[in-house]
Design a protein around this motif. Structure first.
Motif, PDB file in Angstrom:
ATOM      1  N   LEU A 207      11.769  10.207  13.872  1.00 31.52           N
ATOM      2  CA  LEU A 207      11.190   9.547  12.608  1.00 31.52           C
ATOM      3  C   LEU A 207      10.916   8.114  12.542  1.00 31.52           C
ATOM      4  CD1 LEU A 207      11.833  12.153   9.878  1.00 31.52           C
ATOM      5  CD2 LEU A 207       9.904  12.173  11.514  1.00 31.52           C
ATOM      6  N   ARG A 208      12.418   7.501  12.595  1.00 28.25           N
ATOM      7  CA  ARG A 208      12.530   6.175  12.594  1.00 28.25           C
ATOM      8  C   ARG A 208      11.635   5.367  13.518  1.00 28.25           C
ATOM      9  NH1 ARG A 208      15.833   2.323  14.441  1.00 28.25           N
ATOM     10  NH2 ARG A 208      16.158   0.301  13.022  1.00 28.25           N
TER      11      ARG A 208
ATOM     12  N   GLU B 254       7.894   5.754  12.586  1.00 29.26           N
ATOM     13  CA  GLU B 254       7.331   4.704  11.379  1.00 29.26           C
ATOM     14  C   GLU B 254       7.508   3.378  11.605  1.00 29.26           C
ATOM     15  OE1 GLU B 254      10.675   6.071   8.890  1.00 29.26           O
ATOM     16  OE2 GLU B 254       9.407   7.830   7.924  1.00 29.26           O
TER      17      GLU B 254
ATOM     18  N   ARG C  16       3.912   1.025  11.304  1.00 20.15           N
ATOM     19  CA  ARG C  16       4.011   0.199  10.407  1.00 20.15           C
ATOM     20  C   ARG C  16       3.162  -0.970  10.835  1.00 20.15           C
ATOM     21  NH1 ARG C  16       9.489  -1.989   9.070  1.00 20.15           N
ATOM     22  NH2 ARG C  16       9.904   0.257   8.230  1.00 20.15           N
TER      23      ARG C  16
ATOM     24  N   TYR D 234       5.065  16.325   8.708  1.00 21.72           N
ATOM     25  CA  TYR D 234       5.340  14.840   8.168  1.00 21.72           C
ATOM     26  C   TYR D 234       4.852  14.513   6.902  1.00 21.72           C
ATOM     27  CZ  TYR D 234       6.682  10.021   8.156  1.00 21.72           C
ATOM     28  OH  TYR D 234       7.180   8.748   7.780  1.00 21.72           O
TER      29      TYR D 234
ATOM     30  N   SER E  53       4.096  11.669   4.529  1.00 25.39           N
ATOM     31  CA  SER E  53       3.705  10.137   4.443  1.00 25.39           C
ATOM     32  C   SER E  53       3.611   9.903   3.160  1.00 25.39           C
ATOM     33  CB  SER E  53       2.733   9.666   5.058  1.00 25.39           C
ATOM     34  OG  SER E  53       2.426   8.391   4.776  1.00 25.39           O
TER      35      SER E  53
ATOM     36  N   LYS F  11       2.579   6.621   2.389  1.00 20.56           N
ATOM     37  CA  LYS F  11       1.818   5.452   2.399  1.00 20.56           C
ATOM     38  C   LYS F  11       0.317   5.768   2.492  1.00 20.56           C
ATOM     39  CE  LYS F  11       5.188   2.930   5.521  1.00 20.56           C
ATOM     40  NZ  LYS F  11       6.099   4.028   5.521  1.00 20.56           N
TER      41      LYS F  11
END
Length: 277
Positions: A95-96, A99, A103, A128, A130, A132
């Motif tokens: 996941l990191r 992301e 970004r 997932y 989000s 955002k």
């Protein structure tokens, strides 16, 4: 820059590969970017399958290599192995990197639409989530009513077929996924003994540092690999397999349904979505 970017994450598994094919066939007007977050601990079958998929799609799959590898995070977590109670491998190695990758697009003013391979027969799974505004999640298989049989049909119809590791496991392509069933550990030892030995070393180190977790619930890999224990696991698996077959044969709506380990053990709901799909 403003606009919309379409992305689709591939795990090296069945469902996400089928979704990539589905998007190419059904929505050729959408320029989808495909990506794979590489833990560095994947089975060789995963890399070969991704290469074959690139050939079918006619475009490359971006590799999102974590800036810090498994060993770095293992040390950060005091040598404790990842587990169902602490899925740090998914969080930090899957996941990191995703992301961080998206970004840059969001900060540039773009909207990112992420396509996730949750099937119509997976009501219990969530994609997932989000937080955002400009990162949106789409579930084409759920929207189109495509279930497991439909996924297999897509893969067979494309000529790509299933990943080779589906011959002996259905968990993620990561060599020491803690969601593997015991029969999968036995088969990993047979197919990739070097990966099994590496998993044993990680486990031994974790135990020495006080970790309460082993890779396989209730026993260490050293215990699991004893000949008599392997035989017990094989016999128990065969009994479960026969019971699963009898259940499927009793269902006239699925006369030709295939059986995989999720059918035998019923563990699909527990698996990490990002890795397993």
């Amino acid at each position: 820059m403003t606009g919309t970017r379409h992305v689709l994450g591939l795990s090296g598994g069945r469902d996400s590969a089928a979704l990539a094919i589905f998007m190419r066939q059904r929505h050729p007007e959408i320029d989808v970017e495909y990506f794979f977050t590489d833990t560095g601990k994947e089975l060789p079958e995963v890399y070969s399958y991704l290469t074959r998929l690139e050939g079918y799609l006619g475009k490359s799959i971006s590799r999102l290599n974590p800036d810090r590898d498994f060993d770095y995070w293992l040390k950060s977590y005091k040598s404790y192995l990842p587990s169902p109670q602490s899925r740090w491998c998914t969080r930090q190695l899957k996941l990191r990197p995703f992301e961080l990758w998206v970004r840059q697009f969001i900060e540039a003013g773009e909207t990112v639409i992420s396509y996730v391979a949750i099937r119509s027969d997976e009501e219990y799974r969530e994609g997932y989530q989000s937080n955002k505004d400009r990162l949106l999640v789409r579930l084409p298989f759920k929207d189109s009513g495509i279930d497991k049989a439909g996924v297999i049909e897509i893969l067979e119809g494309s000529g790509l077929g299933l990943p080779d590791y589906y011959d002996w496991r259905t968990r993620s392509g990561c060599t020491f996924c803690f969601f593997q069933q015991k029969i999968e550990w036995v088969r990993l030892r047979e197919r990739h003994p070097e990966a099994f030995e590496e998993a044993k070393r990680y486990e031994k180190n974790a135990i020495e540092h006080g970790s309460p977790f082993t890779w396989s619930q209730g026993e260490s890999l050293s215990e699991l690999e004893k000949p008599e224990r392997q035989e017990q696991i094989r016999e128990e698996h065969q009994r479960r397999l026969e019971r699963a077959r009898s259940r499927l044969q009793a269902n006239p709506l699925r006369p030709d349904a295939s059986i995989d380990l999720d059918d035998v053990y019923g563990g699909a709901a527990k698996a990490c979505l990002t890795c397993h799909k």
